[in-house]
Design an enzyme around this catalytic site. Structure first.
Site, PDB file in Angstrom:
ATOM      1  N   SER A  63       0.791  -1.232   0.000  1.00  0.00           N
ATOM      2  CA  SER A  63       0.000   0.000   0.000  1.00  0.00           C
ATOM      3  C   SER A  63       0.825   1.285   0.000  1.00  0.00           C
ATOM      4  O   SER A  63       0.267   2.361  -0.207  1.00  0.00           O
ATOM      5  CB  SER A  63      -0.938   0.024   1.205  1.00  0.00           C
ATOM      6  OG  SER A  63      -2.067  -0.766   0.941  1.00  0.00           O
ATOM      7  N   LYS A  66       0.440   3.460  -2.939  1.00  0.00           N
ATOM      8  CA  LYS A  66      -0.714   4.354  -3.114  1.00  0.00           C
ATOM      9  C   LYS A  66      -0.311   5.832  -3.045  1.00  0.00           C
ATOM     10  O   LYS A  66      -0.983   6.696  -3.601  1.00  0.00           O
ATOM     11  CB  LYS A  66      -1.794   4.020  -2.073  1.00  0.00           C
ATOM     12  CG  LYS A  66      -2.404   2.631  -2.311  1.00  0.00           C
ATOM     13  CD  LYS A  66      -3.270   2.152  -1.158  1.00  0.00           C
ATOM     14  CE  LYS A  66      -3.770   0.722  -1.432  1.00  0.00           C
ATOM     15  NZ  LYS A  66      -4.454   0.117  -0.286  1.00  0.00           N
ATOM     16  N   TYR A 188      -3.684  -2.201 -10.299  1.00  0.00           N
ATOM     17  CA  TYR A 188      -3.627  -2.156  -8.835  1.00  0.00           C
ATOM     18  C   TYR A 188      -2.744  -3.285  -8.276  1.00  0.00           C
ATOM     19  O   TYR A 188      -1.887  -3.053  -7.418  1.00  0.00           O
ATOM     20  CB  TYR A 188      -5.045  -2.236  -8.253  1.00  0.00           C
ATOM     21  CG  TYR A 188      -5.043  -2.299  -6.746  1.00  0.00           C
ATOM     22  CD1 TYR A 188      -4.770  -1.165  -5.988  1.00  0.00           C
ATOM     23  CD2 TYR A 188      -5.261  -3.502  -6.078  1.00  0.00           C
ATOM     24  CE1 TYR A 188      -4.730  -1.231  -4.597  1.00  0.00           C
ATOM     25  CE2 TYR A 188      -5.224  -3.570  -4.696  1.00  0.00           C
ATOM     26  CZ  TYR A 188      -4.950  -2.432  -3.964  1.00  0.00           C
ATOM     27  OH  TYR A 188      -4.891  -2.502  -2.586  1.00  0.00           O
ATOM     28  N   TYR A 240      -3.860   2.895   7.966  1.00  0.00           N
ATOM     29  CA  TYR A 240      -5.109   2.126   8.104  1.00  0.00           C
ATOM     30  C   TYR A 240      -5.985   2.702   9.215  1.00  0.00           C
ATOM     31  O   TYR A 240      -6.014   3.906   9.408  1.00  0.00           O
ATOM     32  CB  TYR A 240      -4.799   0.639   8.324  1.00  0.00           C
ATOM     33  CG  TYR A 240      -3.817   0.084   7.313  1.00  0.00           C
ATOM     34  CD1 TYR A 240      -4.026   0.289   5.960  1.00  0.00           C
ATOM     35  CD2 TYR A 240      -2.688  -0.606   7.700  1.00  0.00           C
ATOM     36  CE1 TYR A 240      -3.135  -0.205   5.016  1.00  0.00           C
ATOM     37  CE2 TYR A 240      -1.786  -1.104   6.757  1.00  0.00           C
ATOM     38  CZ  TYR A 240      -2.024  -0.896   5.428  1.00  0.00           C
ATOM     39  OH  TYR A 240      -1.146  -1.365   4.504  1.00  0.00           O
ATOM     40  N   VAL A 258       1.195  -3.803   3.784  1.00  0.00           N
ATOM     41  CA  VAL A 258       1.165  -5.103   4.456  1.00  0.00           C
ATOM     42  C   VAL A 258       2.415  -5.951   4.182  1.00  0.00           C
ATOM     43  O   VAL A 258       2.558  -7.030   4.743  1.00  0.00           O
ATOM     44  CB  VAL A 258      -0.113  -5.928   4.140  1.00  0.00           C
ATOM     45  CG1 VAL A 258      -1.355  -5.258   4.697  1.00  0.00           C
ATOM     46  CG2 VAL A 258      -0.246  -6.201   2.657  1.00  0.00           C
TER      47      VAL A 258
HETATM   48  N1  GLN Z   1      -2.273  -5.614  -2.087  1.00  0.00           N
HETATM   49  C1  GLN Z   1      -2.873  -5.435  -0.788  1.00  0.00           C
HETATM   50  C2  GLN Z   1      -4.362  -5.586  -0.879  1.00  0.00           C
HETATM   51  O1  GLN Z   1      -4.926  -5.084  -1.791  1.00  0.00           O
HETATM   52  C3  GLN Z   1      -2.486  -4.089  -0.275  1.00  0.00           C
HETATM   53  C4  GLN Z   1      -3.058  -3.870   1.056  1.00  0.00           C
HETATM   54  C5  GLN Z   1      -2.206  -3.094   1.962  1.00  0.00           C
HETATM   55  O2  GLN Z   1      -0.977  -3.023   1.921  1.00  0.00           O
HETATM   56  N2  GLN Z   1      -2.918  -2.542   2.896  1.00  0.00           N
HETATM   57  O3  GLN Z   1      -4.996  -6.182  -0.068  1.00  0.00           O
END
Ligand code: GLN
Length: 304
Positions: A63, A66, A188, A240, A258
């Site tokens: 993430s 992003k 994505y 988060y 994650v």
């Molecule tokens: N690729 C992970 C997902 O879409 C990314 C989530 C994350 O790092 N929070 O679930």
């Protein structure tokens, strides 16, 4: 402040946490990363950089990507983006479908999965080859020309990404996804599968500590108002549904993934990236969060 000394002391303060976090196993390719990995790099605006542990080993940025896709989209469509995605903390899990239903297909912010899918949709509409453009953007910002997607992680995400698929279809049903659902998901899954080291990520985010100017490029990659917005979103939505706790303990704009990475910036001073794969229940790196808390406590400096 002797940052080299601080970095050398740091692992001893957090190593008890390495085995206590949980490695993200819902993406099978991530489950194989050893829990004892730990790296950190801090790049200062004076040009010095300080590192410790596995700081040069690449990991799945997940993430954290992003931040970069949002930066690209903001540059391409400006304020029109905010008609399709909000900028409030979610207070829910990053892949909540319930929240998206309540809010009729307008994701709370660009850092939850639904928001990031809308940002990918914008890139898909605006760019001929958005995967390549995003990868090249990371190459430019980090100064590493061989940064790439981890094909195995991307495949693993695609094979198990049922919730992301549901989110994308729901967005499409609410007319907030304009391109082919599979094409947006492919972008994505690939952006999450970009692999960078702590040192590469710290360099790639240093412009966020420098009003948009990347020191190694000596040019502005974002405007100061854009940086203000990205840092504000990182502070309020970047870790988060634990952003309040993170601001309370660390006090820096940050974005986690994650894969166990966390990027943070202290505007006017430094960009720092830490990596430790074990996660806390919110999905943030357990030892990584503790390391950043140690950093701001010892230096006595945060955005507050
Ligand atoms: N690729 C992970 C997902 O879409 C990314 C989530 C994350 O790092 N929070 O679930």
């Amino acid at each position: 402040m002797d940052f080299d000394k601080l970095m050398q002391e740091l692992p001893a303060h957090v190593q008890d946490l390495f085995e206590r976090g949980r490695i993200a196993s819902y993406i099978p390719a991530l489950a194989r990363v050893p829990a004892h990995k730990f790296g950190m790099t801090l790049c200062r605006l004076d040009g010095s950089s300080h590192r410790v542990g596995d700081s040069e080993e690449r990991f799945s940025i997940q993430s954290i990507s992003k931040v970069f896709s949002l930066s690209l989209a903001m540059g391409l469509v400006g304020d029109a983006l905010w008609r399709r995605v909000g900028r409030e903390p979610s207070g829910n899990r990053f892949n909540s479908l319930v929240q998206l239903e309540y809010e009729r297909g307008i994701p709370r912010n660009p850092f939850i999965n639904a928001g990031a899918l809308v940002v990918c949709d914008v890139l898909q509409s605006q760019l001929g080859d958005p995967k390549r453009a995003l990868r090249d953007y990371l190459r430019l910002l980090s100064g590493s020309q061989d940064i790439d997607f981890d094909a195995e992680v991307a495949r693993s995400e695609a094979e198990t990404g049922f919730i992301n698929r549901a989110l994308a279809n729901f967005l499409k049903g609410h007319d907030n996804l304009h391109n082919d659902v599979d094409a947006v998901l492919d972008l994505y899954f690939h952006q999450c599968a970009l692999a960078l080291s702590c040192s590469e990520l710290a360099r790639a985010t240093l412009h966020l500590a420098n009003r948009g100017v990347a020191p190694h490029l000596q040019e502005a990659v974002l405007t100061a108002p854009q940086v203000k917005r990205i840092n504000a979103l990182m502070l309020t939505c970047g870790t988060y549904d634990a952003v309040g706790e993170f601001a309370f303990r660390v006090g820096l704009p940050a974005k986690s993934g994650v894969g166990g990475g966390i990027c943070a910036v202290l505007p006017g001073e430094y960009a720092v990236t830490v990596w430790s794969p074990g996660l806390d229940p919110s999905g943030n790196s357990l030892a990584g969060g503790a390391a950043l808390e140690f950093l701001t406590a010892v230096t006595g400096k945060s955005v507050f």
